[in-house]
Structure formats: structure tokens, C-alpha cells
Design an enzyme around this catalytic site. Structure first.
Site, short mmCIF file in Angstrom:
data_model
loop_
_atom_site.label_atom_id
_atom_site.label_comp_id
_atom_site.label_asym_id
_atom_site.label_seq_id
_atom_site.Cartn_x
_atom_site.Cartn_y
_atom_site.Cartn_z
N TYR A 14 -19.87 -12.08 -26.17
CA TYR A 14 -21.19 -12.67 -25.38
C TYR A 14 -20.92 -12.46 -23.69
O TYR A 14 -21.92 -12.82 -23.15
CB TYR A 14 -21.51 -13.95 -25.84
CG TYR A 14 -21.50 -14.28 -27.18
CD1 TYR A 14 -22.70 -13.86 -27.80
CD2 TYR A 14 -20.77 -14.82 -28.21
CE1 TYR A 14 -23.04 -14.01 -29.23
CE2 TYR A 14 -20.82 -15.09 -29.34
CZ TYR A 14 -21.95 -14.66 -29.87
OH TYR A 14 -22.36 -14.62 -31.35
N HIS A 19 -28.08 -13.93 -22.22
CA HIS A 19 -27.80 -15.66 -22.56
C HIS A 19 -26.42 -16.28 -21.69
O HIS A 19 -26.55 -17.32 -21.56
CB HIS A 19 -27.43 -15.84 -24.14
CG HIS A 19 -28.16 -16.90 -24.63
ND1 HIS A 19 -29.44 -17.45 -24.13
CD2 HIS A 19 -28.08 -17.47 -26.01
CE1 HIS A 19 -29.79 -18.24 -24.88
NE2 HIS A 19 -29.17 -18.38 -26.10
N TYR A 64 -20.80 -23.10 -27.96
CA TYR A 64 -22.03 -22.13 -28.23
C TYR A 64 -23.18 -22.92 -27.71
O TYR A 64 -23.37 -23.92 -27.74
CB TYR A 64 -22.02 -21.78 -29.67
CG TYR A 64 -20.88 -20.65 -29.91
CD1 TYR A 64 -20.99 -19.44 -29.78
CD2 TYR A 64 -19.94 -21.34 -30.62
CE1 TYR A 64 -19.89 -18.87 -30.20
CE2 TYR A 64 -18.55 -20.48 -30.82
CZ TYR A 64 -18.64 -18.95 -30.62
OH TYR A 64 -17.61 -18.34 -31.03
N ASN A 66 -26.34 -23.22 -28.65
CA ASN A 66 -26.94 -24.43 -29.50
C ASN A 66 -26.44 -25.64 -29.51
O ASN A 66 -27.28 -26.50 -29.95
CB ASN A 66 -27.49 -23.94 -30.59
CG ASN A 66 -28.33 -22.58 -30.48
OD1 ASN A 66 -28.77 -22.04 -29.53
ND2 ASN A 66 -28.48 -22.00 -31.96
#
Length: 193
Positions: A14, A19, A64, A66
Site C-alpha cells: 500500500y 490512500h 489498516y 478502516n
């Protein structure tokens, strides 16, 4: 004392995605501060530093995106900062690429990390710096935010990250009202050099 939280997802998969621009912004900030070290703390990676004689805690949650609220709530419980001394830095698809937007309070705006934080703290009175990553009409938002920036976007992204670090330093000195007045808006082409 200040608590600055950059949002993103852990791991090399990532690292360069849209993001993770919150991680990039706080990393750029950290390079300019006199750090006391980096630690695994509050379900994340925390850097302790000083700025103008003030204690600064910079947190990158490793939960992460969320589940960011778990890390932020843990840091708040231990540090007990004033709400105006917290800043959450994260990506926003509602803003054009290269846009910075400080806000004193508000909803999550559809950003899942911010939603997790607001649910964890139980109110919307938390300052934030939103970093515009643009949007793509062909991809659903959850796919788009996990894409890397296009090569032609990189110069603007780098300029935005640099400007965000400057904006956060200014916020530490002057507070959110002055930071909003000075930094809210799109980066000018001349700033991309």
C-alpha cells in the site's frame, strides 16, 4: 503537547497508493523535526519529537485504514491532549488532486479511517487536514484509493506532501484558524517545481 496522526495502510503493498498520502505527509513532517525516536505504540508507529520547545507525538496507525480509531483512541487515552491539539491527516477523493483543506470539525466525508476515529471518540470536534487525491469516474472509490498515483501526477503529489508538512508546522505555531486562512486551497503550478 500535540498529537498528529497520518492515516494509511501498513506494508509495502500500500506504500505508494492514494490512500497513504496521510502517511507520506507525516513522514515529510518528521524529517524536519528533531526526533527523539520511533516506537511501536498505540497500535501503530509513533515518533516523539520536539518543535519550538513543545512535545510532539506523530502517529501512523498500523491497524489498516478502516480501524484507525482504535489507534487514535489509545493515543488520546494515554496522552490526554486538548482537542485543538490533535490533527488527523488523510486523503480525500472529494477534493481535486493537490488541494489542502484544514477543518476544525465535521463528519467523516465518506473516508473510512476518519469514520472509525469519529466512532471511537464519540464526537466530530477533532481538527483535520484533508489532502485532495482526486477521483476517477471509472473506478469505485474503494478501488481508486488503493491505486498508485499516475506518473504525470507525481510532481504535484510531491509538492502537496511538502506543502502539507509546512502547513502542519504552521498549524503547530499558529493554530487551525490561521492555518485554514493560509493553506486551504489548491497548490499553484509554481509550487510544483
Amino acid at each position: 503537547m500535540k498529537l498528529i496522526v497520518g492515516l494509511g495502510n501498513p506494508g509495502p503493498k500500500y506504500a505508494d497508493t492514494r490512500h497513504n498520502i496521510g502517511f507520506q505527509a507525516v513522514d515529510a513532517l518528521t524529517k524536519g523535526l528533531r526526533g527523539k525516536g520511533q516506537f511501536r505504540r498505540w497500535h501503530g508507529v509513533a515518533t516523539e519529537a520536539s518543535f519550538a520547545g513543545e512535545e510532539i507525538h506523530i502517529l501512523k496507525p498500523m491497524t489498516y485504514m478502516n480501524d484507525s480509531g482504535r489507534a487514535v483512541a489509545a493515543a488520546i487515552r494515554e496522552l490526554n491532549p486538548q482537542w485543538e491539539d490533535i490533527l488527523i491527516v488523510f486523503d480525500d477523493i472529494a477534493l481535486p488532486l493537490g488541494t489542502l483543506r484544514f477543518r476544525r470539525r465535521g463528519s467523516d466525508g465518506g473516508q473510512k479511517g476518519m469514520l472509525s476515529i469519529l466512532q471511537a471518540i464519540g464526537h466530530q470536534e477533532i481538527p483535520r487536514l484533508r489532502l485532495g487525491i482526486g477521483a476517477d469516474s471509472l473506478l469505485p472509490p474503494r478501488e481508486f484509493v488503493l491505486q498508485p498515483f499516475a506518473p504525470q501526477e507525481i510532481p504535484l503529489v510531491e509538492a502537496m506532501v511538502t506543502k502539507a508538512a509546512m502547513a502542519i508546522e504552521y498549524w503547530m505555531y499558529r493554530g487551525i484558524t490561521m492555518a485554514m486562512s493560509r493553506f486551504n486551497g489548491r497548490i499553484e503550478c509554481s509550487e510544483q517545481q
